[in-house]
Design an enzyme around this catalytic site. Sequence first.
Site, PDB file in Angstrom:
ATOM      1  N   ASP A   1     -22.981 -28.760  -3.120  1.00  0.00           N
ATOM      2  CA  ASP A   1     -23.142 -30.198  -3.482  1.00  0.00           C
ATOM      3  C   ASP A   1     -22.075 -30.883  -2.657  1.00  0.00           C
ATOM      4  OD1 ASP A   1     -24.274 -32.602  -4.462  1.00  0.00           O
ATOM      5  OD2 ASP A   1     -24.232 -32.044  -6.465  1.00  0.00           O
TER       6      ASP A   1
ATOM      7  N   ASP B   1     -32.607 -36.044  -5.555  1.00  0.00           N
ATOM      8  CA  ASP B   1     -32.344 -35.868  -6.934  1.00  0.00           C
ATOM      9  C   ASP B   1     -33.540 -36.523  -7.830  1.00  0.00           C
ATOM     10  OD1 ASP B   1     -30.073 -34.505  -7.164  1.00  0.00           O
ATOM     11  OD2 ASP B   1     -28.774 -36.405  -7.345  1.00  0.00           O
TER      12      ASP B   1
HETATM   13  C1  DGJ Z   1     -25.944 -34.226  -7.604  1.00  0.00           C
HETATM   14  C2  DGJ Z   1     -26.774 -33.278  -7.287  1.00  0.00           C
HETATM   15  O1  DGJ Z   1     -27.897 -33.663  -6.574  1.00  0.00           O
HETATM   16  C3  DGJ Z   1     -27.641 -32.919  -8.481  1.00  0.00           C
HETATM   17  O2  DGJ Z   1     -28.710 -32.016  -8.686  1.00  0.00           O
HETATM   18  C4  DGJ Z   1     -26.493 -32.307  -9.488  1.00  0.00           C
HETATM   19  O3  DGJ Z   1     -26.214 -31.035  -8.917  1.00  0.00           O
HETATM   20  C5  DGJ Z   1     -25.390 -33.190  -9.721  1.00  0.00           C
HETATM   21  N1  DGJ Z   1     -24.938 -33.733  -8.416  1.00  0.00           N
HETATM   22  C6  DGJ Z   1     -24.180 -32.475 -10.557  1.00  0.00           C
HETATM   23  O4  DGJ Z   1     -23.081 -33.448 -10.481  1.00  0.00           O
END
Ligand code: DGJ
Length: 734
Positions: A463, A531
Site C-alpha cells: 500500500d 477502495d
Molecule cells: C488503503 C487500502 O486501499 C485499503 O484497501 C486498506 O488496505 C487500507 N489502506 C489499510 O490501511
Amino acid sequence: MLDGYGAVLSLRAAGTSLVLDTAGRVPRVLHWGADPGPLDDAAAEALRETGGPAVLNNSPDVPRTFSLLPSEFEGWAGTPAQEGHAAGTATTPRPRTEAVRHRSDGEHGGTIEIDLADEITGLRTTMTIALDRFGVLSVDATLVRDASLAGDGATIPYTLDALRVMLPVPERAVDILDFTGKWCRERAPQRGRLFYGSHVRRARRGKPGHDAPFLVVAGTEDLGFGRGEAWATHLAWSGDGEYLVERLTEGAGAFSAVLGAGEGLRPGEIALADGDRYVAPTALFVWSDSGLDGLADRLHRRLRARPTHPQSPRPLTLNSWEAVYFDHDLARLTALVERAARVGAERFVLDDGWFHGRREDNAGLGDWFVDRTVWPDGLSPLVDLVRSHGMQFGIWFEPEMVNLDSDLAREHPDWVLGPRQELGATARAQYVLDLTRPDAYAHVLEQISAVVDEYAVDYIKWDHNRDLSEAVSGYVGVDRPAVHEQTLALYRMLDTLRARHPHLEIETCSGGGGRVDLGILERTDRVWASDCNDPVERLQIERWTRMLLPPELIGSHLGAERSHTTSRRTDLSFRLIVALTAHAGIEWDLQEADEDELDRIARWAGVYRELRGLIHSGRIVNADLADEATAFTGIVAQDGSRAVYTWARLVTSAPGQSGRVRFPGLDPDTRYSVRVRNEFGQASRHQAADPAWITAALQPEGVTLPGSVLAVAGVPLPTLNPQQAMLFDLVRLA
Ligand code: DGJ
C-alpha cells in the site's frame, strides 16, 4: 543490426507501422498508424518526399521539421523534447545523429536505435524505438553527459528539466480522451476537443495518483469502444509524470498535433556531471483503427506475453480490511477464515493492523514486526489455520511510509522524507520514509523479508496512502528533490524481494488505485483498482482500468450490502457479477452473511473457477450503446470458442427497450449456445416479461442463436432495474 543511417526505416506489426526518415539531423516520423505494407524503394522515397510541410508566411525560410527530438533549432515552437541548462547556458539543444541501428522482424516488429550527440549540451542520447509483435511501440531514451563533446561548458553539470517523447498525429485526430479521478473514483474518463494549445496533464504527487491521466488518447470524432481511429500513450513510471497533447497552427512537420509523455522532474533533481546518466521511463504508444477496445487488445497482448505475467489460476481472495479493519482478534479472524473456506476462497489476506503499535491508523508504520499485544503467539495460529484450509496467506505492508508514533521514527527522525527545517502536514497521520537512504532502505527491506520468510508469505498487498509532498531528502547534507530516486528505490526493493522470494506475489495498492502504471506492474502481479467496492462505481472504474490492464491483473472484491465507501445498498447478485470478471475476491465480514447468501457466494466461487481461464485470457469487447445508463461488456476467448458478457444497468433511463444490442467480438459465421448464468441470483427487471429468447436462455440448456444474429443484427436485452446485471455465457457450436 543493420546500419540504417540515412534510410527510410519502417517497423511493422499486427496491422500498424512506424516509418522514420533517418536522413536529417535527427530522425523524423514519416508515418505512424495503419500499416501501408512493405515499402519498396519508390514508396519509401515518396513518403520521404511528401514528409515536409509548406513554408508558411512569416515563418522560418525552410520547411519546419518535427523530429524525434523536436527543438527550436528545427523551427518547432511548441513544447520542446528536452529542456535544461548548465548554470543558465546550454539551453538550446541541437542533437545530431551519429548512428542508426535497425533490426526488423518483418511483420512482427523490430527495433530502431539512434545515437545522437549534442555539442551544445554535451549530451549523448540513445533512443530505442521498439515495435512489439502486437503493435505496441515503446520508446526508451538515455542521456549521458560527455564533457568532451562541449568543450569548457561541459564542466558545469547539466540540469535536466524535462525529457519528453513526442510523436506526431494527423489532423483527423480531433478529440482527446484521458482520465482523472479521486479516492474511490479512479479512472473517470474525460473527453473533449483537441483545441489549439497544449493539453498538459501533470502528476506531481510522487505517484501517478487517483487522478492519473493513465492513458492519453487522441482520436477521431467517431471514436468509441469498437469504432474509430486512436493514438494513445502511457508512461510506464510510478513517480511524477507529464502527458501532453499539443496543437500549433503551423502543425508539427507534415502532421497536425503531437502526443507525448515524460517524467516530471523537479528543479535540480537531475544534474548530470561528466559521465552521469539519466534513463527516462519507457513511454508506450499504441494505435488502433478499431476503437478503444483495439488499443486495449494490443496492450493486453503485450502484457500477457511477458515472462513475468501471472500464469497460475488467479486465486479467489478474501481480504480482511472491510471485514474487521483494525480489530485483529484471533477468534474473530478465525471465524472469518472458516467462512472464507466455506465459500471457496483460495487466498486469505491479513490487511492493515497486524504490526507493532498499529491499533488504529495513526501509529506503527515503519515497525514491520508482529504486534505481540494482539498476536501473543505471533501470526502462526492464523497462518496455520489458513493453510489447513488449503488457502494461500497474504499480508499487508506500507513500506514507503512512517508514522511519527513508531519506534522507527523515534530512533531515526532524520529518515523521514521532507525539509529538514520542518515537516509539512501529515496525511492519514503519516509521512514518507526516505528510501533513498541506504540505511532506511535496508531496514525496511530486511523487516519485510523476515516476515515473508517466517510465515512463508505468498502475497503482499503493498500500500501507499499519501502523496509525496515536499519530497526532498537531506541525506547528502542539503535538501534535494527525491521523487526520482525514491521511485527507483521502490523498484529496487520490489525487485529484490521478488528475487529473494521467487514465489511471492505482490499487489500494488495506493489508497485503492492511486498507483496503477506499467512501471510498477513490471514488478507486481495485481492492482487494487479502488477502495470502492460499490458495484455501481466499480463497474465503471474497472471498465476503464481495462483500457490498459487485462482482467487477471485487476483485483475486484465482493463488498457488503451497504457499501462502506458510498453507503449505497446493492443486491448480492449485482455485486457478485461485477466482482466476477476480474481477479475476484471478497472484502466483507462473512459473519454478516446468512446461509442463503453463503450458498450463493459459494456457487459464484464455483462459476469463477469455471470461467476464470476465459476471463483471464480473453479479449475485452465493449458495446457502443446510445443509452449511457447501460453497459454491455464481453470477454471473448482468443480462439472464439467461448465468451461471457455482462449486461448492466446503473440508473434508469428514458428508453423502455434496449433495442437490438449487438454482441461485439463474436463470429457471424457460426452458431452459439447462449445461457444466462443465474446460479447466484436473478437480476430484477423493469418489465412485465423478458424478450422471449431470454426465457429460453434462462434454461440450463440455453438457446442456440446464429452469430450473425448476435453480432450483426443484435438482440433485445431485458430492461433491468437500476443497479442490476445479467451474465451471459456463450459457447460456440461446431
Ligand atoms: C488503503 C487500502 O486501499 C485499503 O484497501 C486498506 O488496505 C487500507 N489502506 C489499510 O490501511
